[in-house]
Design a protein around this motif. Structure first.
Motif, PDB file in Angstrom:
ATOM      1  N   SER A  55       0.787  -1.223  -0.032  1.00 41.98           N
ATOM      2  CA  SER A  55       0.019   0.103   0.049  1.00 41.98           C
ATOM      3  C   SER A  55       0.701   1.302   0.084  1.00 41.98           C
ATOM      4  N   THR A  56       0.558   2.254  -0.941  1.00 43.98           N
ATOM      5  CA  THR A  56       1.335   3.191  -0.800  1.00 43.98           C
ATOM      6  C   THR A  56       1.357   4.277   0.675  1.00 43.98           C
ATOM      7  N   GLN A  57       0.095   3.867   1.377  1.00 45.20           N
ATOM      8  CA  GLN A  57      -0.050   4.513   2.471  1.00 45.20           C
ATOM      9  C   GLN A  57       1.024   4.099   3.614  1.00 45.20           C
TER      10      GLN A  57
ATOM     11  N   GLN B 257      -1.045  -1.859  -6.169  1.00 46.32           N
ATOM     12  CA  GLN B 257      -1.101  -2.210  -4.815  1.00 46.32           C
ATOM     13  C   GLN B 257      -1.547  -3.545  -4.614  1.00 46.32           C
TER      14      GLN B 257
ATOM     15  N   GLY C 147      -4.094  -2.651  -1.154  1.00 52.99           N
ATOM     16  CA  GLY C 147      -4.531  -1.312  -0.957  1.00 52.99           C
ATOM     17  C   GLY C 147      -5.781  -1.129   0.094  1.00 52.99           C
ATOM     18  N   ARG C 148      -5.632  -0.038   0.914  1.00 56.25           N
ATOM     19  CA  ARG C 148      -6.546  -0.102   2.000  1.00 56.25           C
ATOM     20  C   ARG C 148      -7.712   1.117   1.538  1.00 56.25           C
ATOM     21  N   GLY C 149      -8.986   0.718   2.024  1.00 51.53           N
ATOM     22  CA  GLY C 149      -9.954   1.798   1.959  1.00 51.53           C
ATOM     23  C   GLY C 149     -10.526   2.279   3.137  1.00 51.53           C
ATOM     24  N   ARG C 150     -11.413   3.104   3.241  1.00 45.25           N
ATOM     25  CA  ARG C 150     -12.019   3.396   4.661  1.00 45.25           C
ATOM     26  C   ARG C 150     -12.660   2.451   5.492  1.00 45.25           C
TER      27      ARG C 150
ATOM     28  N   TRP D 150      -8.953  -1.728  -1.261  1.00 45.60           N
ATOM     29  CA  TRP D 150      -9.092  -0.942  -2.382  1.00 45.60           C
ATOM     30  C   TRP D 150      -8.417  -1.696  -3.559  1.00 45.60           C
TER      31      TRP D 150
ATOM     32  N   MET E 256      -2.053   6.881  -4.906  1.00 44.66           N
ATOM     33  CA  MET E 256      -1.288   7.555  -4.631  1.00 44.66           C
ATOM     34  C   MET E 256      -1.354   8.047  -2.891  1.00 44.66           C
TER      35      MET E 256
ATOM     36  N   ASP F 111     -16.233  10.468  -0.943  1.00 47.75           N
ATOM     37  CA  ASP F 111     -16.245   9.380  -2.138  1.00 47.75           C
ATOM     38  C   ASP F 111     -16.719  10.408  -3.205  1.00 47.75           C
TER      39      ASP F 111
ATOM     40  N   LYS G  28     -18.842   4.883  -8.066  1.00 48.20           N
ATOM     41  CA  LYS G  28     -17.789   5.513  -7.310  1.00 48.20           C
ATOM     42  C   LYS G  28     -16.465   5.368  -8.415  1.00 48.20           C
TER      43      LYS G  28
ATOM     44  N   GLY H 203     -11.828   7.528  -4.365  1.00 49.82           N
ATOM     45  CA  GLY H 203     -12.037   7.443  -2.915  1.00 49.82           C
ATOM     46  C   GLY H 203     -10.751   7.983  -2.128  1.00 49.82           C
ATOM     47  N   ILE H 204     -11.006   8.643  -0.774  1.00 50.50           N
ATOM     48  CA  ILE H 204      -9.856   9.038  -0.187  1.00 50.50           C
ATOM     49  C   ILE H 204      -9.923   8.427   1.146  1.00 50.50           C
TER      50      ILE H 204
ATOM     51  N   ILE I  61      -5.199   8.461  -2.026  1.00 50.23           N
ATOM     52  CA  ILE I  61      -6.087   8.879  -2.990  1.00 50.23           C
ATOM     53  C   ILE I  61      -6.205   7.859  -4.187  1.00 50.23           C
ATOM     54  N   GLY I  62      -7.271   7.287  -4.354  1.00 56.71           N
ATOM     55  CA  GLY I  62      -7.253   6.176  -5.202  1.00 56.71           C
ATOM     56  C   GLY I  62      -8.342   6.746  -6.534  1.00 56.71           C
TER      57      GLY I  62
HETATM   58  C1  BTN Z   1     -12.075   4.595   0.300  1.00 50.95           C
HETATM   59  O1  BTN Z   1     -12.667   5.138  -0.699  1.00 50.95           O
HETATM   60  O2  BTN Z   1     -12.363   3.641   0.999  1.00 50.95           O
HETATM   61  C2  BTN Z   1     -10.745   5.029   0.186  1.00 50.95           C
HETATM   62  C3  BTN Z   1      -9.650   4.623  -0.659  1.00 50.95           C
HETATM   63  C4  BTN Z   1      -8.417   4.878  -0.747  1.00 50.95           C
HETATM   64  C5  BTN Z   1      -7.469   4.146  -1.759  1.00 50.95           C
HETATM   65  C6  BTN Z   1      -6.127   4.716  -1.712  1.00 50.95           C
HETATM   66  S1  BTN Z   1      -5.003   4.220  -3.123  1.00 50.95           S
HETATM   67  C7  BTN Z   1      -3.499   5.137  -2.717  1.00 50.95           C
HETATM   68  C8  BTN Z   1      -3.760   4.876  -1.076  1.00 50.95           C
HETATM   69  N1  BTN Z   1      -3.129   3.903  -0.700  1.00 50.95           N
HETATM   70  C9  BTN Z   1      -3.983   2.556  -0.042  1.00 50.95           C
HETATM   71  O3  BTN Z   1      -3.819   1.724   0.416  1.00 50.95           O
HETATM   72  N2  BTN Z   1      -5.090   3.367  -0.002  1.00 50.95           N
HETATM   73  C10 BTN Z   1      -5.226   4.695  -0.639  1.00 50.95           C
END
Ligand code: BTN
Length: 323
Positions: A90-92, A114, A117-120, A125, A135, A178, A185, A188-189, A207-208
């Motif tokens: 994950s870029t996070q 990724q 990748g993580r979402g909220r 993600w 990013m 969102d 969608k 997402g942030i 940000i995705g």
């Molecule tokens: C959401 O809508 O749930 C938030 C999604 C956020 C995704 C971005 S992609 C880049 C960054 N790295 C991650 O793991 N998550 C965010």
């Protein structure tokens, strides 16, 4: 091995290469060659396979080019330090560890793919290779922790404006952040912060943006809920330009926020949202509740009048639009 096979194809562009030759050159079985080609196909490489002739590379994935991005970048701080990765969890995670090593404000981490990748709200993600903008941006705002919801809304406005410049369809913000086109969608942030004594040390804005995905790229369970700029516009979008547009919008809004506070941000958000004055459903400690969102307040919280008359203030969470 994948790199070796790739190099061999790149050195023999426009030629069919037999499986036999590939297995000889790479010192592996023909089945192994086929497996490597399948992996490359998943990464966005396109091959033609003709019996008795072999394989020819027809297309390569498009990758984000740092030089092109830097050339179009108009910001003072945001994105001026740039790290681009091919594949990450994950870029996070990368951004958090860079901050711990002293990364400056505005440092931007980008990845083509990724794997985690993580979402909220603990969701994952979907971030396939070369198809989107995945990013994370390091921010160091000098605000108290309780103002983070304001920052969330501010980032959503910047993203909404940047994406809107690339598609004719209306892009709307669904609370809290969102971005939707025609109810599906597009982006997402995820804001993750570190604070001490109520003061924010830093924020990583993740940000995705689903840029060039086709509907076949999405797993079936996402197809009805998600869309991409390519699906909406029918045209591939240059990711570098969109990233630069977003960073500039964000820098301008952060300056406005610093000078004028949350009031102008609140008005801008209200003008771009699709969440107010409509029937919605929210998840509360008491379960799902239906009502109507009337406004956001000076802290960035959403005020919802429930159908039974109760008023609920939401600082984070999710809502569902019923219409
Ligand atoms: C959401 O809508 O749930 C938030 C999604 C956020 C995704 C971005 S992609 C880049 C960054 N790295 C991650 O793991 N998550 C965010």
């Amino acid at each position: 091995m994948n790199e070796q096979i790739l190099r061999y194809f790149l050195e023999h562009e426009d030629q069919y290469i037999s499986g036999e030759e590939l297995s000889r050159q790479l010192n592996c079985s023909r089945t192994a060659v086929w497996k490597h080609i399948e992996v490359l196909r998943k990464q966005g490489y396109v091959f033609d396979a003709v019996p008795r002739k072999g394989y020819k590379m027809l297309d390569k994935p498009i990758i984000i080019q740092a030089a092109k991005l830097m050339q179009s970048l108009q910001t003072k701080t945001l994105g001026r330090v740039l790290r681009i990765y091919d594949e990450v969890d994950s870029t996070q995670n990368i951004a958090h560890s860079l901050v711990r090593q002293g990364a400056v404000e505005g440092t931007l981490v980008l990845a083509e793919q990724q794997n985690a990748g993580r979402g909220r709200m603990g969701r994952s993600w979907y971030s396939p290779k070369g198809k989107g903008i995945w990013m994370s941006l390091v921010l160091k705002p000098t605000i108290a922790m309780q103002f983070t919801p304001q920052l969330t809304l501010l980032v959503a406005i910047a993203l909404c404006r940047a994406i809107q410049a690339h598609v004719p369809q209306q892009v709307g913000i669904k609370w809290p952040n969102d971005l939707l086109i025609n109810g599906r969608k597009i982006s997402g942030i995820l804001l993750e912060s570190s604070a001490e004594d109520e003061r924010l040390n830093y924020v990583i804005a993740g940000i995705g943006i689903s840029v060039n995905l086709t509907s076949e790229d999405y797993p079936t369970e996402l197809r009805a809920k998600a869309t991409s700029l390519f699906i909406e516009k029918g045209q591939l979008i240059e990711r570098e330009q969109l990233i630069c547009d977003f960073l500039l919008q964000l820098e301008v809004l952060l300056e406005l926020y610093e000078q004028m506070g949350f009031a102008p941000i609140r008005s801008l958000w209200e003008a771009l949202t699709i969440s107010l004055h409509k029937p919605i459903r929210i998840q509360t400690a008491k379960g799902w509740v239906e009502g109507t969102a009337n406004s956001i307040d000076e802290m960035g919280a959403l005020w919802v009048t429930c159908n039974d008359g109760e008023i609920i203030k939401l600082y984070s969470g999710d809502i569902e639009l019923l219409l």
